[in-house]
Design an enzyme around this catalytic site. Structure first.
Site, mmCIF file in Angstrom:
data_model
loop_
_atom_site.group_PDB
_atom_site.id
_atom_site.type_symbol
_atom_site.label_atom_id
_atom_site.label_comp_id
_atom_site.label_asym_id
_atom_site.label_seq_id
_atom_site.Cartn_x
_atom_site.Cartn_y
_atom_site.Cartn_z
ATOM 1 N N ILE A 187 0.857 -1.174 -0.171
ATOM 2 C CA ILE A 187 0.178 0.121 -0.554
ATOM 3 C C ILE A 187 0.836 1.421 0.240
ATOM 4 C CG2 ILE A 187 -0.171 0.430 2.094
ATOM 5 C CD1 ILE A 187 -2.641 1.407 0.068
ATOM 6 N N ALA A 188 1.914 1.058 0.763
ATOM 7 C CA ALA A 188 2.968 2.222 0.505
ATOM 8 C C ALA A 188 3.382 2.917 -0.855
ATOM 9 C CB ALA A 188 4.686 1.976 0.930
ATOM 10 N N SER A 192 12.471 2.512 6.291
ATOM 11 C CA SER A 192 12.089 0.860 6.527
ATOM 12 C C SER A 192 12.970 0.592 7.034
ATOM 13 C CB SER A 192 12.259 0.715 4.933
ATOM 14 O OG SER A 192 12.054 -1.165 5.364
ATOM 15 N N ARG A 193 12.714 -1.011 8.273
ATOM 16 C CA ARG A 193 13.695 -1.554 7.789
ATOM 17 C C ARG A 193 14.673 -1.862 7.747
ATOM 18 N NH1 ARG A 193 9.361 -6.440 8.938
ATOM 19 N NH2 ARG A 193 9.475 -6.180 6.712
ATOM 20 N N TYR A 227 13.068 3.476 11.164
ATOM 21 C CA TYR A 227 11.237 4.158 11.201
ATOM 22 C C TYR A 227 12.327 5.730 12.031
ATOM 23 C CZ TYR A 227 8.600 -0.016 9.803
ATOM 24 O OH TYR A 227 8.510 -0.464 9.158
ATOM 25 N N HIS A 253 0.515 -0.458 13.952
ATOM 26 C CA HIS A 253 -0.438 1.082 13.799
ATOM 27 C C HIS A 253 0.175 2.216 15.279
ATOM 28 C CE1 HIS A 253 -2.997 0.437 10.412
ATOM 29 N NE2 HIS A 253 -1.317 -0.518 9.906
ATOM 30 N N LYS A 261 -5.962 1.550 7.986
ATOM 31 C CA LYS A 261 -7.021 1.019 8.134
ATOM 32 C C LYS A 261 -6.778 -0.024 8.372
ATOM 33 C CE LYS A 261 -8.403 -1.198 5.721
ATOM 34 N NZ LYS A 261 -7.766 -2.802 5.076
ATOM 35 N N ASP A 279 -8.609 -6.311 8.009
ATOM 36 C CA ASP A 279 -8.951 -6.206 6.437
ATOM 37 C C ASP A 279 -9.654 -5.592 5.334
ATOM 38 O OD1 ASP A 279 -6.069 -5.449 4.714
ATOM 39 O OD2 ASP A 279 -7.208 -7.214 3.285
HETATM 40 N N1 LIG Z 1 -6.538 2.126 1.951
HETATM 41 C C1 LIG Z 1 -5.898 0.386 1.038
HETATM 42 O O1 LIG Z 1 -6.617 0.510 -0.029
HETATM 43 C C2 LIG Z 1 -5.356 -0.561 1.906
HETATM 44 C C3 LIG Z 1 -4.771 -1.805 0.572
HETATM 45 C C4 LIG Z 1 -4.342 -2.463 1.254
HETATM 46 C C5 LIG Z 1 -3.541 -2.288 2.861
HETATM 47 N N2 LIG Z 1 -4.035 -1.714 3.871
HETATM 48 C C6 LIG Z 1 -3.278 -1.427 5.015
HETATM 49 O O2 LIG Z 1 -1.787 -0.879 4.574
HETATM 50 C C7 LIG Z 1 -1.338 -1.973 5.908
HETATM 51 C C8 LIG Z 1 -0.318 -2.685 5.074
HETATM 52 O O3 LIG Z 1 -1.183 -3.701 4.286
HETATM 53 P P1 LIG Z 1 0.178 -3.792 3.285
HETATM 54 O O4 LIG Z 1 -0.725 -4.586 1.595
HETATM 55 O O5 LIG Z 1 1.357 -2.763 2.555
HETATM 56 O O6 LIG Z 1 1.294 -4.788 3.265
HETATM 57 P P2 LIG Z 1 2.768 -5.028 2.956
HETATM 58 O O7 LIG Z 1 2.447 -5.047 1.869
HETATM 59 O O8 LIG Z 1 2.454 -6.416 3.767
HETATM 60 O O9 LIG Z 1 4.219 -4.220 3.995
HETATM 61 C C9 LIG Z 1 4.073 -4.189 5.165
HETATM 62 C C10 LIG Z 1 5.099 -3.272 5.455
HETATM 63 O O10 LIG Z 1 4.980 -2.462 7.075
HETATM 64 C C11 LIG Z 1 6.369 -2.790 7.167
HETATM 65 N N3 LIG Z 1 6.345 -3.980 8.645
HETATM 66 C C12 LIG Z 1 7.118 -3.362 9.533
HETATM 67 N N4 LIG Z 1 7.176 -4.283 10.684
HETATM 68 C C13 LIG Z 1 6.283 -5.458 10.229
HETATM 69 C C14 LIG Z 1 6.566 -6.866 9.944
HETATM 70 N N5 LIG Z 1 6.304 -6.919 11.072
HETATM 71 N N6 LIG Z 1 5.856 -7.690 9.015
HETATM 72 C C15 LIG Z 1 5.695 -7.637 8.603
HETATM 73 N N7 LIG Z 1 5.376 -6.261 7.469
HETATM 74 C C16 LIG Z 1 6.054 -5.435 8.353
HETATM 75 C C17 LIG Z 1 7.050 -3.996 5.993
HETATM 76 O O11 LIG Z 1 8.236 -2.514 5.648
HETATM 77 P P3 LIG Z 1 9.528 -2.417 5.589
HETATM 78 O O12 LIG Z 1 9.589 -3.240 5.595
HETATM 79 O O13 LIG Z 1 9.742 -1.072 4.785
HETATM 80 O O14 LIG Z 1 9.529 -1.692 7.574
HETATM 81 C C18 LIG Z 1 6.469 -4.463 5.429
HETATM 82 O O15 LIG Z 1 6.480 -4.203 3.347
HETATM 83 C C19 LIG Z 1 -2.727 -2.422 6.407
HETATM 84 O O16 LIG Z 1 -2.624 -1.605 6.945
HETATM 85 C C20 LIG Z 1 -3.734 -2.600 5.596
HETATM 86 O O17 LIG Z 1 -5.120 -2.739 6.030
HETATM 87 C C21 LIG Z 1 -4.845 -0.748 2.901
#
Ligand SMILES: NC(=O)c1ccc[n+]([C@@H]2O[C@H](COP(=O)([O-])OP(=O)(O)OC[C@H]3O[C@@H](n4cnc5c(N)ncnc54)[C@H](OP(=O)(O)O)[C@@H]3O)[C@@H](O)[C@H]2O)c1
Length: 375
Positions: A37-38, A58-59, A85, A106, A124, A205
């Site tokens: 999502i980032a 990022s980590r 962070y 979060h 969210k 989610d």
């Molecule tokens: N608004 C929307 O449409 C939408 C869509 C999808 C997700 N989301 C929300 O966004 C959030 C992230 O979702 P995502 O799909 O982007 O997840 P993701 O692809 O798994 O990415 C999460 C990121 O968080 C960091 N992180 C830090 N500690 C972690 C850990 N222990 N395990 C895994 N990742 C960790 C990592 O970044 P670094 O390695 O760079 O630190 C990782 O790449 C969730 O809360 C989700 O509900 C929103």
């Protein structure tokens, strides 16, 4: 940095949507985490007038560097890349941080941001529990800093147009909302979608979207019921068990007898559509969480109600304003608008709305038995 008035609940002041980029004070963004999502958010941020991506954390430094290289504006300086962070939040040139980690992290991430004096847009759901969400809101207020849940649906110009026109009675009185969102998740057990340590499950989610959509269209639910298909899963970090929902079906009762049926799933492909049935016809919404099409079809027996100020022919409902990118741009634009106006919360996603939805999800968790390690 942009400081906000330390006034809790200072919301609801409508300001004109400023489109003249040169007139805008730049809002300098930092992105915390480099997951899926980032990337989507950074892509859309490039469409937001007055928004600058200045840093990413990022980590892993290599991941931050690759991200910074990908999203630097052509001809502009590359965003700074940080390997933690903590280093990101210490950057004095960052006004606001977008938190894009899994839900269970979060609160700690937001605390880090507030203690460093940064405003926050947090993905969210805000947290796993109501208590943690209340703590995050309290922290923001204590520090006099802006906090908004990244509920992009509520900021989407299509949803806002639909909400406004429905409330004005243009399509009759809403009696029933149906909304469903689901896709099959094929992921490693350590992935946040399946790992209870990271807040896995369909409700938090995806279920948050139909609940939010019904809330935006019908107001606050008076009561909810739910059924869930649960699986027991072990957290890959804690080793502890949780019970996560692969699928959840919910109903809601709202004022004036309006009802909602809502579904979210990680085990089936849903239409991602919503429909609003009124006493005068039906509104069909495709991709309701960021609508790609919205059409009101009046009931054929219109002779009965030609007295009413309701459309007699199908109406295509258009967004009130341009959609910026996929729509994540509109939530970033709303944050910018609020910060420039000195608000500490957004009238589009007020803290109380976020907490109301958190309370609804906590109630549904209790009704169905969804639980996370440590609970
Ligand atoms: N608004 C929307 O449409 C939408 C869509 C999808 C997700 N989301 C929300 O966004 C959030 C992230 O979702 P995502 O799909 O982007 O997840 P993701 O692809 O798994 O990415 C999460 C990121 O968080 C960091 N992180 C830090 N500690 C972690 C850990 N222990 N395990 C895994 N990742 C960790 C990592 O970044 P670094 O390695 O760079 O630190 C990782 O790449 C969730 O809360 C989700 O509900 C929103």
């Amino acid at each position: 940095m942009i400081r906000c008035a330390r006034v809790a609940g200072l919301v609801g002041i409508p300001l004109p949507f400023v489109t003249n980029e040169t007139a805008l004070t730049p809002i300098r963004w930092g992105i915390l985490a480099t997951g899926k999502i980032a990337h989507a958010f950074a892509t859309d941020l490039a469409h937001v007038p007055g928004a600058e991506l200045v840093a990413v954390g990022s980590r892993r430094l290599a991941s931050a560097e690759a991200f910074a290289e990908q999203y630097g504006r052509p001809g502009g300086p590359a965003p700074r890349a940080y390997g933690s962070y903590e280093d990101l939040v210490a950057d004095p040139d960052v006004d606001v941080i977008y938190i894009a980690t899994p839900h269970s992290l979060h609160l700690d991430n937001a605390r880090l941001c507030f203690e460093a004096g940064k405003h926050v847009l947090c993905e969210k759901p805000l947290t796993l529990s109501v208590a943690d969400s209340e703590e995050m809101v309290a922290l923001a207020r204590e520090h006099g800093l802006f906090l908004m849940e990244a509920m992009w649906t509520a900021c989407h110009p299509g949803v806002r147009a639909l909400q406004r026109r429905l409330a004005a009675g243009e399509f009759g009185t809403p009696r029933h909302v149906h909304a469903e969102l689901g896709f099959v998740v094929n992921a490693d057990p350590s992935d946040r979608m399946l790992n209870p340590d990271l807040g896995a499950g369909a409700l938090l989610d995806m279920g948050i979207y139909p609940l939010t959509f019904a809330h935006l269209m019908l107001g606050q639910a008076r009561s909810l019921t739910a059924q869930a298909d649960l699986v027991v899963a072990r957290g890959t970090d804690s080793g502890e068990e949780g019970a996560i929902d692969m699928s959840v079906a919910m109903t809601g009762a709202y004022d004036n007898g309006a009802l909602a049926t809502m579904h979210a799933s990680m085990s089936s492909w849903s239409s991602a559509a919503a429909a609003i049935a009124t006493d005068r016809g039906r509104i069909d919404v495709r991709e309701f969480f960021h609508p790609t099409s919205m059409v009101f079809t009046p009931n054929a027996q219109k002779a009965d109600w030609t007295d009413a100020d309701v459309a007699l022919e199908p109406v295509v409902i258009e967004p009130d304003e341009p959609v910026l990118g996929m729509g994540y741009g509109n939530e970033a634009a709303e944050v910018g608008r609020c910060l420039r106006a000195g608000l500490v919360e957004s009238p589009l996603v007020p803290h109380e709305q976020t907490l109301t939805l958190m309370r609804q999800m906590e109630e549904i968790r209790q009704l169905t038995g969804i639980r996370y390690p440590g609970e």
